[in-house]
Design a protein around this motif. Structure first.
Motif, PDB file in Angstrom:
ATOM      1  N   ALA B 151       0.834  -1.207   0.000  1.00 50.94           N
ATOM      2  CA  ALA B 151       0.000   0.000   0.000  1.00 50.94           C
ATOM      3  C   ALA B 151       0.865   1.253   0.000  1.00 50.94           C
ATOM      4  N   SER B 152       2.041   1.168  -0.617  1.00 47.75           N
ATOM      5  CA  SER B 152       2.997   2.285  -0.591  1.00 47.75           C
ATOM      6  C   SER B 152       2.393   3.592  -1.067  1.00 47.75           C
ATOM      7  N   LEU B 153       2.890   4.692  -0.500  1.00 44.92           N
ATOM      8  CA  LEU B 153       2.547   6.008  -1.022  1.00 44.92           C
ATOM      9  C   LEU B 153       3.379   6.200  -2.290  1.00 44.92           C
ATOM     10  N   ALA B 154       2.719   6.523  -3.396  1.00 45.66           N
ATOM     11  CA  ALA B 154       3.436   6.698  -4.658  1.00 45.66           C
ATOM     12  C   ALA B 154       3.530   8.177  -4.993  1.00 45.66           C
ATOM     13  N   PHE B 155       4.722   8.627  -5.373  1.00 44.05           N
ATOM     14  CA  PHE B 155       4.930  10.026  -5.752  1.00 44.05           C
ATOM     15  C   PHE B 155       5.355  10.072  -7.209  1.00 44.05           C
ATOM     16  N   PRO B 156       5.154  11.218  -7.863  1.00 43.96           N
ATOM     17  CA  PRO B 156       5.588  11.323  -9.266  1.00 43.96           C
ATOM     18  C   PRO B 156       7.076  11.025  -9.386  1.00 43.96           C
ATOM     19  N   GLY B 157       7.477  10.467 -10.513  1.00 42.28           N
ATOM     20  CA  GLY B 157       8.895  10.192 -10.752  1.00 42.28           C
ATOM     21  C   GLY B 157       9.338   8.875 -10.156  1.00 42.28           C
ATOM     22  N   HIS B 158       8.423   7.911 -10.063  1.00 41.07           N
ATOM     23  CA  HIS B 158       8.761   6.579  -9.554  1.00 41.07           C
ATOM     24  C   HIS B 158       9.378   6.620  -8.156  1.00 41.07           C
ATOM     25  N   ILE B 159       8.803   7.429  -7.288  1.00 40.37           N
ATOM     26  CA  ILE B 159       9.269   7.473  -5.898  1.00 40.37           C
ATOM     27  C   ILE B 159       8.184   6.853  -5.028  1.00 40.37           C
TER      28      ILE B 159
END
Lengths: 342, 330
Positions: B151-159
């Protein structure tokens, strides 16, 4: 000027005297313990069943009973023990440096510890093996499915070494997260930092009870190592080694002979030759160890035999309910077997 | 000792020298005797006294390791893995603590009351809570509350951010390109990973040390006489020029020496890593290696020598910097 020089000379000679006195003071451990009036016992800082203090500072456990038995054999008083809680990573240094007289710390007997670290193990008081605990939600049923997992482990243990052996020999990847204490490793596992927690199988069942939701965690079937636990003493004091070793053996012999803390006063008057030798009615085995004739009577009366200690701390009479299994006596299908007192 | 120092002042040089030589010889003899006795005692009890273990196989794994390392590597290699992990945390900590410290120090002197009060509040809050508590707070209180890998938090730029760390794309050399973190099995693989242990330790060291740096910066700037600013203004320099050419160069002379000791504190405090399982020098070498080998005296001696050596090196570098940059103003 003259005063200054004199003072300097005085300080130097004082320092020298201290150094030489420290070198000369290498009396036997038994004499030191007697002079001190109590035994220093290196214990696990908190593992239910093996060594655990309650809120009043009363220690209980299989290893704790072992130290109480030694204290009883020496002082006829199971309370003349000071328990010194040691983390896995500090325990050997504490024994080497003389901070404790005996280490009773669910410690695995290995050749590197005995031959390389100046220790002597006195006899196996629990046969164990290493396992894995995982979160239910991972939905796996074998340790062989753990490739890529994060594993929480306590540093400086054989568990840490077996873990590396197991994963590399099965060509599986993993991330090792090592903590100084078992509590920190367990907490990190519980809060989700790791997929699995690894330690000795007995401790897995014990530690699982501490988790937020014990039933949400399962223990995988694989046992990846053998972990024979034994108390240990320093090398170089044969008399002390013999005392600790034979108190351990005699606890098994007492169980084998059916002598318990409850019936020991009847047994001392019986005709059973094994009981008469063990309880000091015949022979002077206690005195040859440097103790009294009634050395075994003292600790059986105060602490009981091995089976009583096992049942009380780990087995049927405890919250843990661990089966005797291979830790039963050889006469009852297990592998616990002690040399005879004769 | 009062009598001794009195004698040094009163006595002539020859007497002085004699006393000192006698003292050094006596001390040397004492140390030699104590060491000989200790070694004999350790050998008698089969406790390791030398570095015979250095080239033996370590048998345990360490994550993260920035140089090639596996469980078949030696204890010596494990030492360098731990040392590098300590140096990385310290270097990252020093850079960010300096940036934050200088910013907060300047903010504290701001004429904007809100900014100045906020900076003051931050300093008092983070300076007065023990560092270990802060480390445990960030590690157990904040980072553990992050979601599980699935359930990871996903950020722009594959972070991606989860309770196993922060996952980012990383450049690769051969072939030249970018390695992206991809979810596989239990967690993300590929890319670059910052573990929660590293983040908690670095963050705490930065936030804690920055408070002291901020106070040093504020004291340094406040320590430049007010007249200097007025003189700069009289010469026709504007506020920015006055700060750049007159105030800051003089303030640096006051700032750099105490700053050095804060850098060294940060470096030494990084050994608190042991409480959250970040594999620094103390955790790996003075912890696991010591325990697996039993060589307490050699291991602790080397560990202390490393801290001493790096601290002295740090002092030397900062002193050179002080002489070149700050000392240039007279």
């Amino acid at each position: 000027m003259k005063t200054a020089l004199l003072r300097l000379a005085f300080l130097l000679s004082l320092g020298l005297a201290a150094v030489f006195a420290a070198g000369a003071a290498s009396a036997g451990t038994l004499d030191q313990v007697k002079q001190r009036g109590y035994l220093n016992c290196g214990s696990n800082p908190g593992l239910a069943g093996f060594g655990l203090p309650d809120s009043n500072g009363n220690w209980t456990g299989l290893d704790v009973d072992f130290c109480r038995a030694i204290a009883s054999a020496i002082f006829d008083d199971p309370n003349k023990v000071k328990f010194i809680p040691l983390t896995a990573k500090d325990r050997f240094t504490a024994l080497q440096s003389g901070e404790v007289d005996v280490l009773a710390h669910n410690t695995t007997w290995t050749v590197s510890r005995e031959a390389g670290q100046g220790l002597l193990f006195t006899g196996i008081n629990y046969y164990d093996g290493q396992g894995f605990m995982i979160h239910n939600r991972l939905n796996i049923s074998s340790a062989l499915e753990l490739s890529g997992a994060s594993i929480c482990v306590q540093q400086g243990t054989t568990s840490e070494l077996n873990l590396a052996d197991f994963f590399h020999s099965h060509q599986m990847q993993y991330e090792s997260v090592a903590f100084a204490t078992s509590d920190e490793a367990l907490k990190a596992y519980d809060t989700g930092r790791c997929d699995a927690f690894t330690t000795d199988s007995s401790a897995l069942y014990i530690e699982r009870l501490k988790l937020a939701n014990p039933s949400q965690n399962i223990i995988l079937p694989e046992i990846i190592s053998k972990e024979p636990f034994s108390p240990a003493v320093r090398q170089g004091d044969d008399q002390w080694f013999n005392i600790v070793k034979w108190v351990g053996f005699a606890m098994f012999d007492a169980e084998e002979a059916g002598i318990t803390s409850k019936n020991v006063d009847e047994k001392i008057n019986s005709d059973d030759p094994t009981a008469r030798r063990l309880l000091g009615v015949e022979g002077d085995f206690g005195q040859s160890l440097g103790l009294t004739k009634d050395w075994a009577y003292r600790f059986i009366k105060a602490v009981g035999n091995y089976g009583e200690s096992f049942d009380r701390n780990l087995g049927v009479d405890s919250k843990l309910g661990i089966k005797r299994g291979i830790n039963a006596l050889w006469t009852h299908g297990g592998i616990q077997y002690a040399p005879p007192v004769r | 000792m009062a009598t001794l120092s009195g004698a040094f002042r009163r006595g002539n040089a020859a007497h002085s020298a004699l006393v000192q030589i006698a003292f050094v010889l006596g001390l040397g003899f004492l140390v030699y005797e104590a060491a000989t006795l200790a070694l004999a005692h350790m050998r008698e009890h089969h406790i390791p006294t030398d570095f015979g273990f250095w080239n033996e196989r370590a048998g345990f794994d360490i994550d993260p390791h920035l140089i090639a390392y596996s469980f078949t590597s030696t204890y010596g290699r494990a030492f360098f893995v731990g040392l590098i992990n300590t140096l990385v945390v310290s270097a990252v900590g020093v850079v960010f603590a300096s940036l934050l410290g200088f910013a907060i120090g300047a903010a504290r002197l701001s004429t904007n009351l809100v900014i100045a009060k906020f900076a003051g509040f931050y300093i008092e809050a983070f300076r007065n809570v023990p560092l270990l508590l802060q480390i445990l707070f960030w590690y157990n209180g904040v980072l553990k509350a992050l979601p599980a890998p699935r359930a990871s938090l996903a950020f722009p730029g594959h972070i991606f951010l989860n309770d196993r760390g922060l996952f980012m794309p990383a450049p690769t050399l051969s072939p030249l390109g970018l390695s992206l973190p991809v979810f596989h099995g239990f967690n993300f693989i590929g890319g670059m990973k910052l573990s929660p242990e590293f983040v908690a330790l670095t963050l705490s060291l930065v936030l804690y040390t920055a408070t002291f740096i901020a106070e040093i910066v504020r004291a340094g700037i406040a320590g430049v006489p007010k007249g200097q600013g007025e003189a700069a203004a009289a010469l026709g320099l504007n506020a920015v020029q006055a700060r750049k050419f007159v105030i800051v160069p003089q303030a640096l002379r006051l700032i750099v020496p105490p700053l050095t000791s804060q850098y060294l504190n940060l470096f030494k405090n990084s050994s608190l890593a042991v409480f959250i399982g970040y594999p620094d020098l103390v955790q790996v070498f003075a912890g696991t290696v010591l325990n697996q080998t039993g060589a307490a005296v050699p291991v602790i001696t080397v560990t202390m020598a490393v801290y001493l050596f790096v601290s002295l090196l740090g002092s030397l570098a900062m002193n050179l910097f002080n002489r070149r940059i700050a000392g240039a103003v007279h």
